[in-house]
Design a protein around this motif. Structure first.
Motif, mmCIF file in Angstrom:
data_model
loop_
_atom_site.group_PDB
_atom_site.id
_atom_site.type_symbol
_atom_site.label_atom_id
_atom_site.label_comp_id
_atom_site.label_asym_id
_atom_site.label_seq_id
_atom_site.Cartn_x
_atom_site.Cartn_y
_atom_site.Cartn_z
ATOM 1 N N ASN A 46 0.859 -1.222 -0.043
ATOM 2 C CA ASN A 46 0.086 -0.098 -0.043
ATOM 3 C C ASN A 46 0.807 1.237 0.119
ATOM 4 O O ASN A 46 1.748 1.506 0.995
ATOM 5 C CB ASN A 46 -0.808 0.046 1.237
ATOM 6 N N PRO A 47 0.819 2.159 -0.999
ATOM 7 C CA PRO A 47 1.926 3.111 -1.086
ATOM 8 C C PRO A 47 1.520 4.205 -0.254
ATOM 9 O O PRO A 47 2.325 5.282 0.181
ATOM 10 C CB PRO A 47 1.455 3.734 -2.339
ATOM 11 N N HIS A 48 0.216 4.118 0.714
ATOM 12 C CA HIS A 48 0.094 5.408 1.530
ATOM 13 C C HIS A 48 0.453 4.931 3.058
ATOM 14 O O HIS A 48 0.926 5.692 3.565
ATOM 15 C CB HIS A 48 -1.510 5.596 1.658
ATOM 16 N N THR A 49 0.201 3.329 3.194
ATOM 17 C CA THR A 49 0.688 3.022 4.645
ATOM 18 C C THR A 49 1.895 2.275 4.619
ATOM 19 O O THR A 49 2.371 1.952 5.733
ATOM 20 C CB THR A 49 -0.474 2.240 5.092
ATOM 21 N N LEU A 50 2.447 1.805 3.417
ATOM 22 C CA LEU A 50 3.325 0.946 3.247
ATOM 23 C C LEU A 50 3.098 -0.590 3.842
ATOM 24 O O LEU A 50 4.204 -1.475 4.121
ATOM 25 C CB LEU A 50 4.860 1.503 3.936
ATOM 26 N N GLU A 51 2.031 -0.761 4.157
ATOM 27 C CA GLU A 51 1.644 -2.159 4.427
ATOM 28 C C GLU A 51 1.650 -3.334 3.270
ATOM 29 O O GLU A 51 1.328 -2.759 2.343
ATOM 30 C CB GLU A 51 0.181 -2.231 5.191
ATOM 31 N N THR A 52 2.113 -4.421 3.899
ATOM 32 C CA THR A 52 2.087 -5.355 2.783
ATOM 33 C C THR A 52 0.710 -5.922 2.182
ATOM 34 O O THR A 52 -0.032 -6.277 3.353
ATOM 35 C CB THR A 52 3.280 -6.552 3.164
ATOM 36 N N ILE A 53 0.356 -6.088 1.202
ATOM 37 C CA ILE A 53 -0.805 -6.729 0.679
ATOM 38 C C ILE A 53 -0.618 -7.982 0.524
ATOM 39 O O ILE A 53 -1.385 -9.245 0.660
ATOM 40 C CB ILE A 53 -1.405 -5.891 -0.239
ATOM 41 N N GLY A 54 0.283 -8.421 -0.525
ATOM 42 C CA GLY A 54 0.696 -9.892 -0.632
ATOM 43 C C GLY A 54 1.455 -10.188 -2.049
ATOM 44 O O GLY A 54 1.489 -9.057 -2.846
ATOM 45 N N ALA A 55 1.844 -11.431 -2.410
ATOM 46 C CA ALA A 55 2.411 -11.747 -3.379
ATOM 47 C C ALA A 55 1.516 -11.192 -4.652
ATOM 48 O O ALA A 55 0.172 -11.480 -4.673
ATOM 49 C CB ALA A 55 3.015 -13.015 -3.767
ATOM 50 N N TRP A 56 2.094 -10.819 -5.816
ATOM 51 C CA TRP A 56 1.102 -10.285 -6.945
ATOM 52 C C TRP A 56 1.079 -11.310 -8.087
ATOM 53 O O TRP A 56 2.282 -11.551 -8.726
ATOM 54 C CB TRP A 56 1.743 -9.114 -7.559
ATOM 55 N N ASP A 57 0.124 -11.982 -8.736
ATOM 56 C CA ASP A 57 0.057 -12.600 -9.609
ATOM 57 C C ASP A 57 -1.059 -12.305 -11.050
ATOM 58 O O ASP A 57 -1.380 -13.503 -11.383
ATOM 59 C CB ASP A 57 -0.113 -14.248 -9.106
ATOM 60 N N TYR A 58 -1.270 -11.209 -11.017
ATOM 61 C CA TYR A 58 -2.274 -10.729 -12.080
ATOM 62 C C TYR A 58 -3.385 -11.496 -11.936
ATOM 63 O O TYR A 58 -4.095 -12.070 -12.864
ATOM 64 C CB TYR A 58 -1.589 -10.762 -13.269
ATOM 65 N N PHE A 59 -4.133 -11.499 -10.782
ATOM 66 C CA PHE A 59 -5.377 -12.210 -10.341
ATOM 67 C C PHE A 59 -5.451 -13.593 -10.860
ATOM 68 O O PHE A 59 -6.249 -14.058 -11.474
ATOM 69 C CB PHE A 59 -6.519 -11.422 -10.879
ATOM 70 N N GLY A 60 -4.249 -14.341 -10.428
ATOM 71 C CA GLY A 60 -4.122 -15.763 -10.987
ATOM 72 C C GLY A 60 -3.688 -16.013 -12.198
ATOM 73 O O GLY A 60 -3.276 -17.161 -12.769
ATOM 74 N N ALA A 61 -3.326 -14.844 -13.181
ATOM 75 C CA ALA A 61 -3.190 -15.275 -14.587
ATOM 76 C C ALA A 61 -1.710 -15.422 -14.994
ATOM 77 O O ALA A 61 -1.563 -16.052 -15.982
ATOM 78 C CB ALA A 61 -3.522 -13.919 -15.319
#
Ligand code: V55
Ligand code: FE
Length: 491
Positions: A143-158
């Motif tokens: 999150n660019p505002h809080t710097l909290e991690t959201i998770g590994a990015w896989d383009y919605f499973g694609a």
């Protein structure tokens, strides 16, 4: 191990700091132009735990995402760990469980099969999202505002590739991101994935091809027509890994290769060009084409710039004896054959910066880090163990060069470029400068310097004072306020 080793990977500007913090209203000397409005994100590897092995290296440290949030003369600083699967597992265990750099066979058995990536190399902004990337795994959304991690990015499973480069290229006109991942389906695999995400961050294409040998493909280039994959002879070997050895070994006697394909084409159209033996490059300023000729500007050296990759390949060379030059490689796509032209463009250096708008197109100017011979011995630290001490501005069309040296003994990190809306104004550079604060190389003060991008030789027009030492960054990225305001994640 409970204590940090005293090698070059843990002293100087590589001294572990390990502090998550938020500082408001930093002290500013001088005036920051009002047009500099946005966030300078930086990737800072910094160990959350002492390493398992005495010979651990700086590239094997947990990723922290740092941000200078700038609005005129008001500057806030924040830094936070990227909460990768690896970081969270070690946090719970209260010790390091993952062993040597990119060698899972050296891990504690309790973490077998877990994601090893550290997300410690480059912050990437695309499609309204911020990612922290490292080439050995997928990016992590932050999150660019809080710097909290959201998770590994896989383009919605694609996304099929298990890896994602720390150096994707974004075409500023189309907003598309071009990227790749090597060792795409596992350790030491020859498979390379080449992908495109559209301006909204949707994966539109992913194709796989095989590289000539399993090399570290750190960066690549695009032009308006082509995608360019340079392959340098630093190679991986699964048997060496199983024996607990290094992931990478430089092979001074092996030739390099450059694969070029139409950027919207099929991987089957890849043309392979053969280059000199033993050379190495981690970064390219840019590439562009005139239809037939393809030019690529390479931060080239005559051997691998990393001591640990040379050593594993039996290459004996002191860090200060690595030679190189900013080099232009030119490929003639209208002619058959596998050879290309090479010529020197500028002094040796690395960590280049190009205005976003010039990506893949002919460009008038760029910046990179270099060594000022009058700057004294380099400040220890940084990814290769010795910091640069100068920023070079180059006009590749005419070879014109100007330079800003930092004070003797100081180090400078990769600049970010901030464009101006005024066509008469060349924009600005932002760069963290670390200055010695006494004889102990681990004691220094970090500042964020602001330079006029077209007048670097003038030195800084403003300095933001941290009044403390920060650990070295690898890469950074500038995100203007207008872009931050369109982010998918909210504050
Ligand atoms: C680099 C950095 C890395 C890495 C491989 O700067 C190459 C080059 C911070 O991690 O894993
Ligand atoms: Fe890099």
């Amino acid at each position: 191990m409970g204590a940090f080793p005293k090698s070059i990977h843990f002293i100087g500007t590589n001294t572990p700091r390990r502090v998550e913090m938020s500082v408001r209203n930093l002290e500013v000397e001088g005036e920051i132009p009002a047009e500099i409005d946005g966030a300078f994100f930086r990737a800072v590897p910094d160990n959350a735990n002492a390493p398992m092995f005495e010979d651990d290296i700086a590239l094997n440290a947990d990723g922290m995402v740092a941000r200078f949030n700038i609005t005129g003369n008001q500057v806030d600083y924040d830094i936070k760990y990227v909460e990768t699967e690896r970081y969270l597992a070690e946090k719970e265990a209260r010790r390091a469980l993952f062993g040597q750099y990119r060698n899972p066979f050296t891990d504690d058995p309790s973490v077998k099969g877990k994601d090893r990536t550290l997300a410690n190399t480059t912050p990437v902004w695309h499609g309204g999202r911020l990612f922290m990337t490292k080439e050995d795994g997928r990016g992590y959304e932050v999150n660019p505002h809080t710097l909290e991690t959201i998770g590994a990015w896989d383009y919605f499973g694609a996304l099929k590739s298990e890896t994602f480069t720390a150096h994707p290229r974004i075409d500023d006109e189309t907003g598309e991101m071009f990227f790749f991942g090597y060792e795409a389906d596992g350790l030491c695999s020859l498979e390379v994935a080449y992908g495109i995400a559209d301006k909204d961050g949707k994966l539109t294409s992913e194709q796989w091809f095989k590289q000539p040998y399993c090399s570290t493909i750190h960066d690549f280039c695009i032009t308006e027509k082509y995608a360019i994959f340079p392959i340098y002879p630093t190679t991986a070997d699964i048997d060496r890994l199983k024996e607990g050895g290094a992931h990478w070994a430089h092979q001074q006697d092996l030739e390099c290769w450059v694969g070029i394909m139409p950027r919207y084409g099929k991987v089957e159209e890849m043309r392979w060009f053969k280059g000199p033996k033993g050379v190495s490059a981690f970064h390219f300023i840019n590439a562009f084409d005139d239809g037939e000729l393809v030019h690529m500007d390479v931060c080239l050296s005559d051997t691998n710039a990393f001591q640990f990759m040379r050593e594993a390949g039996g290459v004996e060379r002191h860090q200060m004896d690595v030679k190189g030059a900013l080099t232009r490689w030119t490929f003639d796509m209208s002619k058959p054959g596998d050879s290309f032209e090479s010529r020197d463009l500028g002094p040796p250096g690395d960590l280049p910066r190009l205005p976003d708008a010039d990506q893949g197109r002919p460009y008038r100017r760029a910046w990179y880090l270099s060594m000022n011979p009058e700057g004294g011995p380099p400040m220890p630290g940084g990814p290769v163990g010795a910091n640069f001490n100068a920023i070079i501005r180059i006009e590749p069309g005419n070879g014109r060069i100007s330079m800003m040296g930092v004070p003797p003994g100081a180090g400078v990190s990769e600049p970010a470029f901030v464009p101006s809306a005024d066509p008469e104004n060349g924009g600005w550079l932002l760069s963290v400068v670390d200055q010695p604060n006494g004889p102990d190389p681990s004691n220094y003060l970090s500042e964020l310097w602001v330079m006029e991008a077209d007048n670097v030789e003038k030195g800084p027009i403003a300095k933001v004072k941290l009044n403390m030492p920060l650990r070295s960054q690898v890469h950074g990225t500038w995100v203007a306020r207008a872009k931050l305001d369109t982010s998918v994640q909210k504050a």
